[in-house]
Scaffold this motif. Structure first.
Motif, PDB file in Angstrom:
ATOM      1  N   LEU A  28       0.856  -1.180   0.000  1.00 19.42           N
ATOM      2  CA  LEU A  28       0.000   0.000   0.000  1.00 19.42           C
ATOM      3  C   LEU A  28       0.895   1.235   0.000  1.00 19.42           C
ATOM      4  CD1 LEU A  28      -1.513  -2.458   1.418  1.00 19.42           C
ATOM      5  CD2 LEU A  28      -2.969  -0.738   2.461  1.00 19.42           C
ATOM      6  N   GLU A  29       0.772   2.054  -1.023  1.00 17.10           N
ATOM      7  CA  GLU A  29       1.672   3.188  -1.218  1.00 17.10           C
ATOM      8  C   GLU A  29       1.090   4.461  -0.601  1.00 17.10           C
ATOM      9  OE1 GLU A  29       4.613   2.959  -2.502  1.00 17.10           O
ATOM     10  OE2 GLU A  29       4.570   0.990  -3.470  1.00 17.10           O
ATOM     11  N   VAL A  30       1.957   5.174   0.148  1.00 15.48           N
ATOM     12  CA  VAL A  30       1.616   6.479   0.715  1.00 15.48           C
ATOM     13  C   VAL A  30       2.608   7.497   0.148  1.00 15.48           C
ATOM     14  CG1 VAL A  30       1.368   7.831   2.831  1.00 15.48           C
ATOM     15  CG2 VAL A  30       0.790   5.393   2.842  1.00 15.48           C
ATOM     16  N   PRO A  31       2.132   8.561  -0.510  1.00 12.16           N
ATOM     17  CA  PRO A  31       0.730   8.962  -0.670  1.00 12.16           C
ATOM     18  C   PRO A  31       0.093   8.502  -1.968  1.00 12.16           C
ATOM     19  CG  PRO A  31       2.129  10.767  -1.317  1.00 12.16           C
ATOM     20  CD  PRO A  31       3.059   9.647  -0.913  1.00 12.16           C
ATOM     21  N   GLY A  32       0.728   7.610  -2.717  1.00  9.41           N
ATOM     22  CA  GLY A  32       0.200   7.214  -4.013  1.00  9.41           C
ATOM     23  C   GLY A  32      -1.188   6.606  -3.965  1.00  9.41           C
ATOM     24  N   ASP A  33      -1.389   5.629  -3.063  1.00  9.54           N
ATOM     25  CA  ASP A  33      -2.689   4.970  -2.932  1.00  9.54           C
ATOM     26  C   ASP A  33      -3.519   5.551  -1.791  1.00  9.54           C
ATOM     27  OD1 ASP A  33      -1.991   3.181  -4.990  1.00  9.54           O
ATOM     28  OD2 ASP A  33      -0.985   1.847  -3.564  1.00  9.54           O
ATOM     29  N   TYR A  34      -2.848   6.012  -0.744  1.00  8.11           N
ATOM     30  CA  TYR A  34      -3.529   6.512   0.460  1.00  8.11           C
ATOM     31  C   TYR A  34      -2.912   7.849   0.848  1.00  8.11           C
ATOM     32  CZ  TYR A  34      -5.439   1.825   0.744  1.00  8.11           C
ATOM     33  OH  TYR A  34      -6.095   0.648   0.452  1.00  8.11           O
ATOM     34  N   ALA A  35      -3.774   8.786   1.199  1.00  6.49           N
ATOM     35  CA  ALA A  35      -3.296  10.144   1.496  1.00  6.49           C
ATOM     36  C   ALA A  35      -2.509  10.213   2.792  1.00  6.49           C
ATOM     37  CB  ALA A  35      -4.484  11.106   1.558  1.00  6.49           C
ATOM     38  N   THR A  36      -2.833   9.342   3.747  1.00  8.60           N
ATOM     39  CA  THR A  36      -2.158   9.362   5.046  1.00  8.60           C
ATOM     40  C   THR A  36      -1.627   7.977   5.381  1.00  8.60           C
ATOM     41  OG1 THR A  36      -4.147   8.830   6.331  1.00  8.60           O
ATOM     42  CG2 THR A  36      -3.729  11.167   5.849  1.00  8.60           C
ATOM     43  N   ASP A  42      -4.943   1.364   8.339  1.00  5.02           N
ATOM     44  CA  ASP A  42      -6.297   0.897   8.586  1.00  5.02           C
ATOM     45  C   ASP A  42      -6.758  -0.092   7.512  1.00  5.02           C
ATOM     46  OD1 ASP A  42      -6.416   2.505  10.820  1.00  5.02           O
ATOM     47  OD2 ASP A  42      -7.541   4.115   9.837  1.00  5.02           O
ATOM     48  N   ALA A  43      -6.303   0.106   6.278  1.00  6.84           N
ATOM     49  CA  ALA A  43      -6.703  -0.771   5.174  1.00  6.84           C
ATOM     50  C   ALA A  43      -5.872  -2.045   5.096  1.00  6.84           C
ATOM     51  CB  ALA A  43      -6.592  -0.011   3.858  1.00  6.84           C
ATOM     52  N   ALA A  44      -4.704  -2.052   5.723  1.00  8.43           N
ATOM     53  CA  ALA A  44      -3.788  -3.192   5.616  1.00  8.43           C
ATOM     54  C   ALA A  44      -4.266  -4.380   6.443  1.00  8.43           C
ATOM     55  CB  ALA A  44      -2.391  -2.772   6.069  1.00  8.43           C
ATOM     56  N   VAL A  45      -3.843  -5.572   6.001  1.00  4.85           N
ATOM     57  CA  VAL A  45      -4.079  -6.805   6.745  1.00  4.85           C
ATOM     58  C   VAL A  45      -2.733  -7.479   6.977  1.00  4.85           C
ATOM     59  CG1 VAL A  45      -6.403  -7.097   5.814  1.00  4.85           C
ATOM     60  CG2 VAL A  45      -4.459  -8.150   4.640  1.00  4.85           C
ATOM     61  N   ASP A  46      -2.723  -8.500   7.816  1.00  7.69           N
ATOM     62  CA  ASP A  46      -1.480  -9.186   8.156  1.00  7.69           C
ATOM     63  C   ASP A  46      -0.673  -9.537   6.908  1.00  7.69           C
ATOM     64  OD1 ASP A  46      -2.226  -9.038  10.773  1.00  7.69           O
ATOM     65  OD2 ASP A  46      -2.565 -11.181  11.063  1.00  7.69           O
ATOM     66  N   GLY A  47       0.615  -9.227   6.952  1.00  7.42           N
ATOM     67  CA  GLY A  47       1.509  -9.535   5.850  1.00  7.42           C
ATOM     68  C   GLY A  47       1.688  -8.417   4.854  1.00  7.42           C
ATOM     69  N   ASP A  48       0.830  -7.392   4.892  1.00 11.99           N
ATOM     70  CA  ASP A  48       0.933  -6.281   3.954  1.00 11.99           C
ATOM     71  C   ASP A  48       2.092  -5.359   4.302  1.00 11.99           C
ATOM     72  OD1 ASP A  48      -1.241  -7.222   2.572  1.00 11.99           O
ATOM     73  OD2 ASP A  48      -2.624  -5.659   3.251  1.00 11.99           O
ATOM     74  N   ILE A  49       2.520  -4.587   3.308  1.00  8.46           N
ATOM     75  CA  ILE A  49       3.558  -3.573   3.480  1.00  8.46           C
ATOM     76  C   ILE A  49       2.950  -2.205   3.203  1.00  8.46           C
ATOM     77  CG2 ILE A  49       5.747  -2.664   2.609  1.00  8.46           C
ATOM     78  CD1 ILE A  49       6.425  -5.556   1.745  1.00  8.46           C
ATOM     79  N   VAL A  50       3.126  -1.298   4.142  1.00  3.86           N
ATOM     80  CA  VAL A  50       2.765   0.099   3.920  1.00  3.86           C
ATOM     81  C   VAL A  50       4.055   0.830   3.570  1.00  3.86           C
ATOM     82  CG1 VAL A  50       1.859   2.211   4.957  1.00  3.86           C
ATOM     83  CG2 VAL A  50       0.788   0.005   5.478  1.00  3.86           C
ATOM     84  N   ASN A  51       4.185   1.212   2.310  1.00  6.40           N
ATOM     85  CA  ASN A  51       5.415   1.826   1.804  1.00  6.40           C
ATOM     86  C   ASN A  51       5.231   3.338   1.724  1.00  6.40           C
ATOM     87  OD1 ASN A  51       8.119   1.268   0.598  1.00  6.40           O
ATOM     88  ND2 ASN A  51       7.222   2.411  -1.103  1.00  6.40           N
ATOM     89  N   ILE A  52       6.063   4.057   2.468  1.00  4.90           N
ATOM     90  CA  ILE A  52       5.901   5.508   2.607  1.00  4.90           C
ATOM     91  C   ILE A  52       6.989   6.215   1.801  1.00  4.90           C
ATOM     92  CG2 ILE A  52       5.641   7.388   4.251  1.00  4.90           C
ATOM     93  CD1 ILE A  52       5.293   5.178   6.419  1.00  4.90           C
ATOM     94  N   ILE A  68       1.989  -6.163  10.172  1.00 10.72           N
ATOM     95  CA  ILE A  68       2.293  -5.508   8.896  1.00 10.72           C
ATOM     96  C   ILE A  68       3.668  -4.860   8.982  1.00 10.72           C
ATOM     97  CG2 ILE A  68      -0.143  -5.125   8.389  1.00 10.72           C
ATOM     98  CD1 ILE A  68       0.226  -2.203   9.207  1.00 10.72           C
ATOM     99  N   GLU A  69       4.180  -4.444   7.821  1.00 15.12           N
ATOM    100  CA  GLU A  69       5.449  -3.726   7.778  1.00 15.12           C
ATOM    101  C   GLU A  69       5.209  -2.283   7.391  1.00 15.12           C
ATOM    102  OE1 GLU A  69       9.735  -3.695   5.390  1.00 15.12           O
ATOM    103  OE2 GLU A  69       8.666  -5.599   5.691  1.00 15.12           O
TER     104      GLU A  69
END
Length: 218
Positions: A28-36, A42-52, A68-69
């Motif tokens: 999940l890309e921030v801010p590409g996919d998500y503004a914050t 909040d949208a991520a589930v186990d195993g997902d990566i939030v890339n800032i 998550i990471e």
């Protein structure tokens, strides 16, 4: 012939069922996919990566119960800055299945004070499996435990992190890092000019199993 057909059908069913149960981690890309950052968490589930992406983010983030990471593009490039608010910058809690990972992020100017919670100005992990890699903690303060990083009842690996000019300001200890009732390893980290009102300007551990290697305290 009849038995052979039944066997083939059973095998085919097993393959279909097995395929249906597979799941894949998402990035999940921030801010590409998500503004914050928080909306991505909040949208991520186990195993997902939030890339800032690189940048400075004036945001408090809470990860509760998610393995998550949270990943930046380098601790000097992706910064979470607490200047504009009062409270811990990042909280990670109740991750008991799997491990939450925080990587390549900078935490600056966090302030953990009463009545919002006086522990862990930069990052506060509690009741969790939490690993922190290649992060920096600068100029964070806490009234109680862990100006830069506070861990309570955690299993953690802390590697390649920088702790500089963090402080506890009121009662307790561990200017750079405080560790209580936890099992952790701290590897290849640098602690510079951290201060505490009580004990452990660089690091304090209490009732914990701590393995420290290749770290510098100045």
């Amino acid at each position: 012939m009849g038995r052979e057909m039944i066997m083939h059908r059973s095998i085919a069913s097993a393959i279909v069922l097995g395929t249906a149960s597979l799941s894949f981690a998402a990035t999940l890309e921030v801010p590409g996919d998500y503004a914050t950052i928080q909306s991505a968490v909040d949208a991520a589930v186990d195993g997902d990566i939030v890339n800032i992406a690189s940048g400075t983010y004036a945001e408090q983030v809470d990860i509760t119960g998610k393995a998550i990471e949270l990943r930046g593009e380098g601790s000097s490039s992706t910064t979470l800055d607490g200047t504009s608010f009062v409270g811990t910058i990042l909280k990670v809690s109740s991750v008991s299945s799997g491990t939450a990972v925080v990587r390549d992020l900078g935490f600056i100017n966090g302030s953990a004070v009463y009545p919002l919670g006086p522990d862990g100005g930069g990052l506060y992990g509690y009741y969790s499996n939490l690993d922190v890699h290649d992060c920096s903690f600068w100029n964070n303060v806490a009234e109680n435990w862990g100006g830069g990083l506070n861990l309570f009842q955690c299993t953690s690996a802390i590697t390649g992190c920088e702790f500089s000019e963090n402080a506890t300001t009121h009662w307790y200890d561990g200017g750079g890092m405080a560790v209580r009732q936890s099992s952790i390893s701290v590897t290849s980290c640098n602690f510079t000019d951290n201060t505490a009102v009580g004990q452990g300007g660089g690091m304090l551990f209490m009732a914990s199993d701590v393995d420290i290697s290749n770290c510098n305290f100045t």
